[in-house]
Design an enzyme around this catalytic site. Structure first.
Site, PDB file in Angstrom:
ATOM      1  N   LYS A 100       0.858  -1.190   0.000  1.00  0.00           N
ATOM      2  CA  LYS A 100       0.000   0.000   0.000  1.00  0.00           C
ATOM      3  C   LYS A 100       0.891   1.235   0.000  1.00  0.00           C
ATOM      4  O   LYS A 100       1.937   1.254   0.659  1.00  0.00           O
ATOM      5  CB  LYS A 100      -0.884   0.014   1.258  1.00  0.00           C
ATOM      6  CG  LYS A 100      -2.173   0.752   1.071  1.00  0.00           C
ATOM      7  CD  LYS A 100      -3.193  -0.093   0.330  1.00  0.00           C
ATOM      8  CE  LYS A 100      -4.496   0.645   0.117  1.00  0.00           C
ATOM      9  NZ  LYS A 100      -5.521  -0.206  -0.497  1.00  0.00           N
ATOM     10  N   GLY A 201     -23.037   3.167  -1.850  1.00  0.00           N
ATOM     11  CA  GLY A 201     -22.112   3.970  -2.656  1.00  0.00           C
ATOM     12  C   GLY A 201     -21.697   3.164  -3.868  1.00  0.00           C
ATOM     13  O   GLY A 201     -22.514   2.499  -4.499  1.00  0.00           O
ATOM     14  N   TYR A 205     -24.294   0.055  -4.443  1.00  0.00           N
ATOM     15  CA  TYR A 205     -25.245   0.262  -5.546  1.00  0.00           C
ATOM     16  C   TYR A 205     -25.224  -0.943  -6.504  1.00  0.00           C
ATOM     17  O   TYR A 205     -26.268  -1.491  -6.868  1.00  0.00           O
ATOM     18  CB  TYR A 205     -24.919   1.554  -6.307  1.00  0.00           C
ATOM     19  CG  TYR A 205     -25.740   1.719  -7.553  1.00  0.00           C
ATOM     20  CD1 TYR A 205     -27.032   2.226  -7.488  1.00  0.00           C
ATOM     21  CD2 TYR A 205     -25.246   1.321  -8.801  1.00  0.00           C
ATOM     22  CE1 TYR A 205     -27.818   2.340  -8.630  1.00  0.00           C
ATOM     23  CE2 TYR A 205     -26.018   1.432  -9.946  1.00  0.00           C
ATOM     24  CZ  TYR A 205     -27.298   1.946  -9.855  1.00  0.00           C
ATOM     25  OH  TYR A 205     -28.072   2.049 -10.976  1.00  0.00           O
TER      26      TYR A 205
HETATM   27  P1  NAD Z   1     -18.261   4.592  -1.152  1.00  0.00           P
HETATM   28  O1  NAD Z   1     -17.665   5.701  -0.362  1.00  0.00           O
HETATM   29  O2  NAD Z   1     -18.541   4.789  -2.596  1.00  0.00           O
HETATM   30  O3  NAD Z   1     -19.634   4.106  -0.465  1.00  0.00           O
HETATM   31  C1  NAD Z   1     -19.830   4.050   0.900  1.00  0.00           C
HETATM   32  C2  NAD Z   1     -21.258   4.494   1.153  1.00  0.00           C
HETATM   33  O4  NAD Z   1     -21.530   4.363   2.548  1.00  0.00           O
HETATM   34  C3  NAD Z   1     -21.513   5.962   0.796  1.00  0.00           C
HETATM   35  O5  NAD Z   1     -22.670   6.058  -0.006  1.00  0.00           O
HETATM   36  C4  NAD Z   1     -21.685   6.628   2.148  1.00  0.00           C
HETATM   37  O6  NAD Z   1     -22.570   7.731   2.095  1.00  0.00           O
HETATM   38  C5  NAD Z   1     -22.248   5.491   2.969  1.00  0.00           C
HETATM   39  N1  NAD Z   1     -22.100   5.636   4.412  1.00  0.00           N
HETATM   40  C6  NAD Z   1     -21.121   6.232   5.117  1.00  0.00           C
HETATM   41  N2  NAD Z   1     -21.360   6.159   6.427  1.00  0.00           N
HETATM   42  C7  NAD Z   1     -22.526   5.477   6.569  1.00  0.00           C
HETATM   43  C8  NAD Z   1     -23.293   5.065   7.673  1.00  0.00           C
HETATM   44  N3  NAD Z   1     -22.943   5.346   8.935  1.00  0.00           N
HETATM   45  N4  NAD Z   1     -24.435   4.375   7.447  1.00  0.00           N
HETATM   46  C9  NAD Z   1     -24.816   4.091   6.194  1.00  0.00           C
HETATM   47  N5  NAD Z   1     -24.130   4.474   5.104  1.00  0.00           N
HETATM   48  C10 NAD Z   1     -22.998   5.141   5.289  1.00  0.00           C
HETATM   49  O7  NAD Z   1     -17.275   3.349  -0.938  1.00  0.00           O
HETATM   50  P2  NAD Z   1     -17.238   1.998  -1.777  1.00  0.00           P
HETATM   51  O8  NAD Z   1     -16.163   2.102  -2.794  1.00  0.00           O
HETATM   52  O9  NAD Z   1     -18.611   1.625  -2.183  1.00  0.00           O
HETATM   53  O10 NAD Z   1     -16.718   0.984  -0.664  1.00  0.00           O
HETATM   54  C11 NAD Z   1     -17.580   0.543   0.373  1.00  0.00           C
HETATM   55  C12 NAD Z   1     -16.777  -0.299   1.351  1.00  0.00           C
HETATM   56  O11 NAD Z   1     -16.214  -1.429   0.667  1.00  0.00           O
HETATM   57  C13 NAD Z   1     -15.606   0.433   1.989  1.00  0.00           C
HETATM   58  O12 NAD Z   1     -15.405  -0.065   3.297  1.00  0.00           O
HETATM   59  C14 NAD Z   1     -14.421   0.025   1.134  1.00  0.00           C
HETATM   60  O13 NAD Z   1     -13.190   0.087   1.835  1.00  0.00           O
HETATM   61  C15 NAD Z   1     -14.778  -1.419   0.807  1.00  0.00           C
HETATM   62  N6  NAD Z   1     -14.182  -1.921  -0.425  1.00  0.00           N
HETATM   63  C16 NAD Z   1     -14.440  -1.309  -1.603  1.00  0.00           C
HETATM   64  C17 NAD Z   1     -13.880  -1.807  -2.779  1.00  0.00           C
HETATM   65  C18 NAD Z   1     -14.179  -1.181  -4.114  1.00  0.00           C
HETATM   66  O14 NAD Z   1     -13.927  -1.825  -5.156  1.00  0.00           O
HETATM   67  N7  NAD Z   1     -14.705   0.038  -4.154  1.00  0.00           N
HETATM   68  C19 NAD Z   1     -13.053  -2.941  -2.733  1.00  0.00           C
HETATM   69  C20 NAD Z   1     -12.824  -3.565  -1.497  1.00  0.00           C
HETATM   70  C21 NAD Z   1     -13.389  -3.047  -0.336  1.00  0.00           C
END
Ligand code: NAD
Length: 363
Positions: A100, A201, A205
């Site tokens: 990282k 998010g 979605y």
């Molecule tokens: P994102 O920021 O696009 O979505 C997160 C969503 O959670 C947002 O819509 C936000 O408004 C909402 N949120 C924040 N606090 C909240 C709460 N207290 N209650 C309800 N909703 C809340 O992030 P993402 O890319 O969709 O990732 C989501 C999770 O998955 C994160 O923990 C991320 O580390 C993990 N992750 C993502 C990926 C990826 O490909 N994007 C890969 C591995 C892990």
């Protein structure tokens, strides 16, 4: 001694230790390979690259570009995230190690291009042992700038693939939910089941979309009303307030927002059969994995079920066929099945079995 993947490194730090004391202590406990630091006064770059393990191949991991309250917290973030990337790559059999990069965001950046070029030169000097990618705070355009100075970068616009790994992460989570439902509820189909999604998010979605298409009943929550509305309009989901989601009776709870949501307040009463979502570091402490098991709730370990995005970005870098990458993401089903079976046979929590299996492939 094995540090559990879910324990914050701060729990290991003694008060009188300096950041460097802590660094070497973490490095030893987490069995780190390399830790690189670069300061470039001309651009203000303050960068850390933590490479956890190279046994399986060049280390891959995102580049975070965010504000940190202290250098200590940036170090901790890089080490903990690199460690998790190694486990993710190992458990899904990727020919990559985990790493990282953390760029400590200054208050003002005079020239973002020059700043990223300095970072790219730093990556290049490591000779391919580290491959950088997008993460919180970095964009496709940033990866394009980096690619003008080094080939050790993935997720650029020139790769010809969609740069957002989220749909692939979501697909992996869907396959993980299918495995958990097959194993725990003895059902071959998700049709008619009720799934709650915390956070819709990027990943949430696309997960809602896949589950909706399979006939799943969905209840969602999000702190962002626009993201909620987008799901209501597209899939006709039910909505609850963010703090109500833990009380909704359902077959599956999918945390897709924050870390540490499985904690003392939530786990004791969670009215679901399965927890399976994309968020990183879902267990606030390993004891909550044990508590979930005692309560008869099947937990799909986070670093396994959310590995779809990593599989995809690794495939882009390795010029692999996108169909093969999709197949590998689908294999998250089989990996989780093996974890569930071993956990049942050995009477252990699933996260402990998953960590053990990853370690076997790393050392
Ligand atoms: P994102 O920021 O696009 O979505 C997160 C969503 O959670 C947002 O819509 C936000 O408004 C909402 N949120 C924040 N606090 C909240 C709460 N207290 N209650 C309800 N909703 C809340 O992030 P993402 O890319 O969709 O990732 C989501 C999770 O998955 C994160 O923990 C991320 O580390 C993990 N992750 C993502 C990926 C990826 O490909 N994007 C890969 C591995 C892990």
């Amino acid at each position: 001694m094995h540090q559990s993947i879910i324990e914050p490194i701060t729990t290991l730090r003694k008060k009188k230790h300096t950041a460097l004391d802590s660094l070497f202590r973490y490095a030893e406990i987490l069995r780190f390979g390399e830790f690189h630091v670069r300061f470039d006064p001309a651009t203000g770059l303050r960068a850390i690259i933590a490479i956890h393990n190279l046994k399986r191949g060049p280390a891959i991991g995102g580049c975070r570009f965010i504000h940190y309250p202290s250098v200590d917290s940036a170090i901790e973030d890089s080490l903990r995230l690199a460690y998790m990337m190694s486990f993710k790559a190992a458990i899904t059999n990727l020919a990559h190690g985990g790493a990282k990069a953390v760029l400590i965001k200054p208050k003002v950046i005079r020239d973002r291009r020059a700043y990223l070029e300095a970072y790219a030169d730093f990556v290049h000097e490591l000779g391919g042992r580290y491959i950088t990618a997008m993460d919180s705070g970095t964009t496709l355009e940033d990866m394009d700038i980096i690619s003008t100075r080094t080939p050790y970068v993935t997720c650029t616009s020139r790769s010809g693939f969609a740069h957002d790994p989220s749909p692939h992460t979501a697909h992996g989570v869907r396959r993980g939910i299918e495995a958990a439902v097959r194993f725990h509820l003895n059902k071959n189909s998700l049709e008619g089941l009720h799934v709650t999604i915390q956070g819709v998010g990027h990943v949430g979605y696309f997960l809602a979309k896949e589950l909706h298409e399979l006939g799943v009943r969905l209840t969602i929550c999000d702190v962002n009303p626009l993201n909620v509305q987008r799901c209501v309009d597209a899939f006709g989901v039910s909505v609850v307030e963010p703090d109500e989601i833990y009380a909704v009776k359902a077959d599956v709870f999918a945390p897709c927002a924050l870390g540490a949501t499985l904690n003392r307040q939530t786990v004791a009463h969670l009215p679901v059969s399965i927890v399976a979502g994309s968020a990183n570091n879902q267990l606030a402490h390993h004891r909550y994995g044990e508590l979930l098991r005692e309560r008869g709730i099947l937990y799909a370990p986070d670093f396994v079920i959310n590995a779809g995005g990593l599989i995809y970005v690794a495939a882009i870098y390795d010029h692999a066929d996108v169909m093969i990458a999709t197949e590998q993401v689908g294999n998250i089903y089989g990996i989780l099945m093996e974890i569930f079976m071993r956990a049942q046979q050995q009477g252990l929590p699933t996260h402990a079995v998953a960590e053990h299996m990853a370690r076997e492939k790393l050392y």
